[in-house]
Design a protein around this motif. Sequence first.
Motif, PDB file in Angstrom:
ATOM      1  N   VAL A 163       2.902   4.257  13.352  1.00 38.32           N
ATOM      2  CA  VAL A 163       1.710   4.343  12.492  1.00 38.32           C
ATOM      3  C   VAL A 163       1.465   5.794  12.083  1.00 38.32           C
ATOM      4  CG1 VAL A 163      -0.809   4.053  12.423  1.00 38.32           C
ATOM      5  CG2 VAL A 163       0.643   2.243  13.388  1.00 38.32           C
ATOM      6  N   LEU A 164       1.565   6.711  13.024  1.00 36.27           N
ATOM      7  CA  LEU A 164       1.387   8.132  12.738  1.00 36.27           C
ATOM      8  C   LEU A 164       2.421   8.610  11.712  1.00 36.27           C
ATOM      9  CD1 LEU A 164      -0.199  10.704  13.418  1.00 36.27           C
ATOM     10  CD2 LEU A 164       1.397  11.069  15.319  1.00 36.27           C
ATOM     11  N   PHE A 165       3.672   8.214  11.897  1.00 32.10           N
ATOM     12  CA  PHE A 165       4.714   8.534  10.929  1.00 32.10           C
ATOM     13  C   PHE A 165       4.301   8.073   9.540  1.00 32.10           C
ATOM     14  CE2 PHE A 165       7.848   6.588   8.242  1.00 32.10           C
ATOM     15  CZ  PHE A 165       8.614   7.692   7.865  1.00 32.10           C
ATOM     16  N   LEU A 166       3.875   6.826   9.442  1.00 35.42           N
ATOM     17  CA  LEU A 166       3.540   6.234   8.154  1.00 35.42           C
ATOM     18  C   LEU A 166       2.406   6.982   7.465  1.00 35.42           C
ATOM     19  CD1 LEU A 166       4.412   3.957   6.327  1.00 35.42           C
ATOM     20  CD2 LEU A 166       2.778   2.473   7.497  1.00 35.42           C
ATOM     21  N   VAL A 167       1.381   7.351   8.221  1.00 31.20           N
ATOM     22  CA  VAL A 167       0.248   8.105   7.666  1.00 31.20           C
ATOM     23  C   VAL A 167       0.724   9.459   7.128  1.00 31.20           C
ATOM     24  CG1 VAL A 167      -1.922   9.283   8.255  1.00 31.20           C
ATOM     25  CG2 VAL A 167      -1.514   6.937   9.031  1.00 31.20           C
ATOM     26  N   MET A 168       1.549  10.154   7.915  1.00 36.76           N
ATOM     27  CA  MET A 168       2.057  11.462   7.478  1.00 36.76           C
ATOM     28  C   MET A 168       2.989  11.337   6.277  1.00 36.76           C
ATOM     29  SD  MET A 168       2.831  13.772  10.750  1.00 36.76           S
ATOM     30  CE  MET A 168       2.263  13.198  12.302  1.00 36.76           C
ATOM     31  N   TYR A 169       3.810  10.322   6.278  1.00 40.37           N
ATOM     32  CA  TYR A 169       4.747  10.093   5.182  1.00 40.37           C
ATOM     33  C   TYR A 169       3.992   9.882   3.873  1.00 40.37           C
ATOM     34  CZ  TYR A 169       8.450   7.889   2.444  1.00 40.37           C
ATOM     35  OH  TYR A 169       9.346   7.577   1.454  1.00 40.37           O
ATOM     36  N   VAL A 170       2.987   9.039   3.908  1.00 39.06           N
ATOM     37  CA  VAL A 170       2.182   8.766   2.714  1.00 39.06           C
ATOM     38  C   VAL A 170       1.418  10.025   2.291  1.00 39.06           C
ATOM     39  CG1 VAL A 170       0.209   7.438   1.822  1.00 39.06           C
ATOM     40  CG2 VAL A 170       2.032   6.279   3.096  1.00 39.06           C
ATOM     41  N   ALA A 211       0.831  -1.213   0.000  1.00 34.18           N
ATOM     42  CA  ALA A 211       0.000   0.000   0.000  1.00 34.18           C
ATOM     43  C   ALA A 211       0.860   1.256   0.000  1.00 34.18           C
ATOM     44  CB  ALA A 211      -0.947  -0.002   1.201  1.00 34.18           C
ATOM     45  N   VAL A 212       1.905   1.262   0.816  1.00 34.16           N
ATOM     46  CA  VAL A 212       2.790   2.432   0.861  1.00 34.16           C
ATOM     47  C   VAL A 212       3.453   2.631  -0.499  1.00 34.16           C
ATOM     48  CG1 VAL A 212       4.920   3.368   1.862  1.00 34.16           C
ATOM     49  CG2 VAL A 212       3.173   2.379   3.346  1.00 34.16           C
ATOM     50  N   ALA A 213       3.948   1.557  -1.103  1.00 32.69           N
ATOM     51  CA  ALA A 213       4.594   1.666  -2.420  1.00 32.69           C
ATOM     52  C   ALA A 213       3.597   2.164  -3.463  1.00 32.69           C
ATOM     53  CB  ALA A 213       5.177   0.316  -2.831  1.00 32.69           C
ATOM     54  N   ALA A 214       2.381   1.634  -3.433  1.00 35.70           N
ATOM     55  CA  ALA A 214       1.361   2.048  -4.404  1.00 35.70           C
ATOM     56  C   ALA A 214       0.979   3.509  -4.194  1.00 35.70           C
ATOM     57  CB  ALA A 214       0.137   1.152  -4.291  1.00 35.70           C
ATOM     58  N   LEU A 215       0.737   3.890  -2.951  1.00 35.18           N
ATOM     59  CA  LEU A 215       0.326   5.266  -2.666  1.00 35.18           C
ATOM     60  C   LEU A 215       1.465   6.263  -2.872  1.00 35.18           C
ATOM     61  CD1 LEU A 215      -1.895   4.656   0.472  1.00 35.18           C
ATOM     62  CD2 LEU A 215      -2.652   5.206  -1.848  1.00 35.18           C
ATOM     63  N   PHE A 216       2.699   5.795  -2.702  1.00 36.36           N
ATOM     64  CA  PHE A 216       3.864   6.651  -2.916  1.00 36.36           C
ATOM     65  C   PHE A 216       3.890   7.166  -4.358  1.00 36.36           C
ATOM     66  CE2 PHE A 216       8.347   7.626  -3.610  1.00 36.36           C
ATOM     67  CZ  PHE A 216       8.697   8.250  -2.433  1.00 36.36           C
ATOM     68  N   GLY A 217       3.412   6.328  -5.266  1.00 38.34           N
ATOM     69  CA  GLY A 217       3.390   6.701  -6.685  1.00 38.34           C
ATOM     70  C   GLY A 217       2.176   7.515  -7.097  1.00 38.34           C
ATOM     71  N   VAL A 218       1.271   7.791  -6.167  1.00 38.97           N
ATOM     72  CA  VAL A 218       0.068   8.556  -6.472  1.00 38.97           C
ATOM     73  C   VAL A 218       0.258   9.991  -5.987  1.00 38.97           C
ATOM     74  CG1 VAL A 218      -2.394   8.813  -5.948  1.00 38.97           C
ATOM     75  CG2 VAL A 218      -1.428   6.532  -6.265  1.00 38.97           C
ATOM     76  N   ASN A 219       0.195  10.930  -6.926  1.00 40.76           N
ATOM     77  CA  ASN A 219       0.267  12.342  -6.549  1.00 40.76           C
ATOM     78  C   ASN A 219      -1.090  12.952  -6.869  1.00 40.76           C
ATOM     79  OD1 ASN A 219       0.642  15.231  -6.609  1.00 40.76           O
ATOM     80  ND2 ASN A 219       2.834  14.814  -6.518  1.00 40.76           N
ATOM     81  N   LEU A 220      -1.840  13.285  -5.829  1.00 37.46           N
ATOM     82  CA  LEU A 220      -3.211  13.776  -5.999  1.00 37.46           C
ATOM     83  C   LEU A 220      -3.264  15.051  -6.838  1.00 37.46           C
ATOM     84  CD1 LEU A 220      -4.595  13.116  -2.406  1.00 37.46           C
ATOM     85  CD2 LEU A 220      -4.981  11.769  -4.479  1.00 37.46           C
ATOM     86  N   ARG A 221      -2.273  15.897  -6.689  1.00 34.94           N
ATOM     87  CA  ARG A 221      -2.249  17.156  -7.458  1.00 34.94           C
ATOM     88  C   ARG A 221      -2.089  16.877  -8.947  1.00 34.94           C
ATOM     89  NH1 ARG A 221       2.364  19.222  -5.160  1.00 34.94           N
ATOM     90  NH2 ARG A 221       2.523  20.658  -6.882  1.00 34.94           N
ATOM     91  N   LYS A 222      -1.250  15.910  -9.280  1.00 35.17           N
ATOM     92  CA  LYS A 222      -1.028  15.557 -10.686  1.00 35.17           C
ATOM     93  C   LYS A 222      -2.246  14.848 -11.277  1.00 35.17           C
ATOM     94  CE  LYS A 222       3.965  15.540 -10.490  1.00 35.17           C
ATOM     95  NZ  LYS A 222       5.181  14.754 -10.486  1.00 35.17           N
TER      96      LYS A 222
END
Length: 180
Positions: free
Chosen positions: A90-97, A26-37
Amino acid sequence: MSKSVSETESKYNKWIVVLSIVIPVAVAALFGVNLRKLGFNVEPLTFLPPIYATINGLTAVILVIAFWAIKNKKVQLHENLMKTAIACSVLFLVMYVAYHMTSDSTKFGGEGIIRYVYYFILITHIILSIVIIPFVLITYVRALAKSFERHKKIARITFPIWLYVAITGVIVYLMISPYY
């Protein structure tokens, strides 16, 4: 090992496997998603990196204090600190994503040997942040199951890896922060 311990641990084993796979994917998949783009009108969350780096640092401090607590037989303090360390992670991960879904990735601008040092730290940090997920979950479940000898055995592996991930998260941030 008593029957109830075995049942408690086996109850969580499927979740450990699922979370150990789903979280990194999920992190890898979401890392590639840029909502602005993608056309969403969202503000870049550029204020998050120093916050999640601080949370990584706080996690490292909590882990060290939790280690001290258990060595000094302060079991309840240890338990509370470990739950807090998990919550911080968990908080770190949410903010990072969230940051990476709203902001362009920052490229490291250092040159020479420092570039190799940075990428060594970054790559080991990323790999071990994936590896640590099942270790933390198994360690936690063994404590829940009151299988303390087995908990202690795996905690000896989990602790240094988790501490490394927390500390290198701060180092990566400090090294890349001039290029934000």
